[in-house]
Write an enzyme that holds these catalytic residues in place. Structure first.
Site, PDB file in Angstrom:
ATOM      1  N   ALA A 123       0.754  -1.225   0.016  1.00 39.69           N
ATOM      2  CA  ALA A 123      -0.161   0.012   0.205  1.00 39.69           C
ATOM      3  C   ALA A 123       0.845   1.263  -0.067  1.00 39.69           C
ATOM      4  O   ALA A 123       2.092   1.262  -0.117  1.00 39.69           O
ATOM      5  CB  ALA A 123      -0.938   0.025   1.269  1.00 39.69           C
ATOM      6  N   HIS A 124       0.147   2.424  -0.256  1.00 41.73           N
ATOM      7  CA  HIS A 124       0.766   3.592  -0.134  1.00 41.73           C
ATOM      8  C   HIS A 124       1.694   4.041   1.220  1.00 41.73           C
ATOM      9  O   HIS A 124       1.345   3.653   2.030  1.00 41.73           O
ATOM     10  CB  HIS A 124      -0.211   4.902  -0.329  1.00 41.73           C
ATOM     11  CG  HIS A 124      -1.371   4.992   0.639  1.00 41.73           C
ATOM     12  ND1 HIS A 124      -2.381   5.928   0.415  1.00 41.73           N
ATOM     13  CD2 HIS A 124      -1.438   4.540   1.830  1.00 41.73           C
ATOM     14  CE1 HIS A 124      -3.086   5.694   1.677  1.00 41.73           C
ATOM     15  NE2 HIS A 124      -2.479   4.972   2.566  1.00 41.73           N
TER      16      HIS A 124
END
Length: 362
Positions: free
Chosen positions: A235-236
């Protein structure tokens, strides 16, 4: 291309025991090898199979007696990895840009690179020396690819992705897609624009159908030498350290930081904003909800230190027997209570109190 046993031994830094002039044409597993084949044996079981098989030579890492030619090396499995490219060399396409490829304004493709059919190289992107873009690869605007990068068919790099030297990314993987960022505004989920990018260090290999989201503001980072299996989600704003191993179907939530040499086994899930120390190992199917100090091994759902989790697993396996024993004890207690209750009822109804002698005692 055939090699003599002596040539292979020199390539591996090993020694020949037996006929070094024997010519080897192929590499094959012990149970399928034919005369002229090379195989390897990393333990006594494999050595016995190889000895009974038809291979002409065997790679070993221990003293052994054999009627076949042996190539003795410090580590048979490492030698196996190093010898395979001799017999199965990787196909390298010719340099150049295919007529169907689209190269944007200001993009720079090194003359030694290969850009295959139906590829797109965005404006101002850089493709480094000897890099290979197989068919239908998309490289977004302002991406930078180092030397010897290999992108297999249908890899997608969103804009501003940076790949170090010798990065390999397999088919269907998407690098730099939007992070999963929303804020609640009453009943509505409002999207937080994801304006960061992805940085991938040298010698990283990423499997098929992996997704690495770009950061919300800064970068998502994959450290040098890390290897990522198929079907992984990162994820980010995650930071993955150097030389980590991340196995299939693992998911890492936003802003979590992994140290160096971390191993995440299959289907591990990491919550967001965690800190995972150097040389941590997490067992398969574990759900990590807390920071993990350096050098520890964790497992379970929720994950915890492995010794503690193993004690709980052993206790859980003993639970059926414990329940049976408790049920038996409850029956015994109930029977004893019933017997004592009957005695209490008989006491007041009797004509004499056994604790008092006849005549009143005084």
């Amino acid at each position: 291309m055939p090699f003599t046993a002596a040539e292979i031994a020199r390539h591996l830094g090993g020694e020949v025991i037996g006929d070094g002039s024997v010519v080897l044409h192929r590499f094959a597993p012990a149970d399928r090898a034919e005369p002229g084949d090379l195989t390897f044996a990393e333990n006594e079981v494999f050595l016995a199979r190889a000895e009974q098989g038809r291979a002409s030579a065997i790679i070993v890492d221990r003293p052994a007696q054999s009627s076949k030619t042996l190539i003795r090396v410090p580590n048979a499995r490492i030698a196996f990895a190093r010898v395979l490219p001799l017999f199965f060399p990787e196909t390298r396409p010719e340099p150049g840009i295919h007529p169907t490829a689209v190269v944007g304004e200001g993009a720079r493709v090194d003359p030694t690179a290969h850009v295959g059919p139906w590829c797109v190289v965005g404006a101002r992107a850089v493709v480094g020396p000897r890099s290979v873009l197989w068919a239908q690869v998309y490289v977004g605007e302002d991406c930078v690819l180092g030397e010897d990068v290999w992108l297999f068919p249908q890899v997608v790099l969103y804009p501003r992705t940076q790949l170090g030297a010798r990065v390999r990314i397999h088919s269907g993987t998407v690098i730099g897609s939007d992070g999963f960022g929303y804020v609640q505004d009453g009943p509505v989920h409002v999207k937080v624009p994801q304006v960061g990018w992805v940085i991938i260090g040298e010698d990283v290999e990423i499997g098929a159908n992996v997704t690495v989201d770009r950061g919300a503001l800064g970068p998502t980072v994959i450290g040098r030498g890390t290897k990522i299996d198929n079907l992984v989600q990162i994820a980010h704003n995650v930071t993955v350290g150097e030389r980590c191993l991340i196995v299939a179907q693992t998911g890492i939530a936003g802003s979590t930081r992994l140290g160096n040499h971390v191993v995440l086994a299959g289907q591990v899930g990491l919550a967001g904003h965690l800190k995972i120390g150097n040389r941590v190992s997490v067992a398969a199917k574990s759900g990590v909800m807390h920071d993990i100090p350096e050098g520890q091994k964790w497992m379970g759902i929720p994950a915890q230190p492995d010794r503690q989790a193993k004690r709980q697993i052993v206790a859980l396996q003993q639970l059926p027997d414990l329940l049976r024993r408790v049920a038996e004890l409850e029956k015994q207690v109930a029977s004893l209570q019933a017997a004592l209750g009957g005695q209490r009822q008989d006491g007041p109804a009797g004509s004499e109190n056994p604790a008092v002698p006849p005549g009143g005692g005084s």
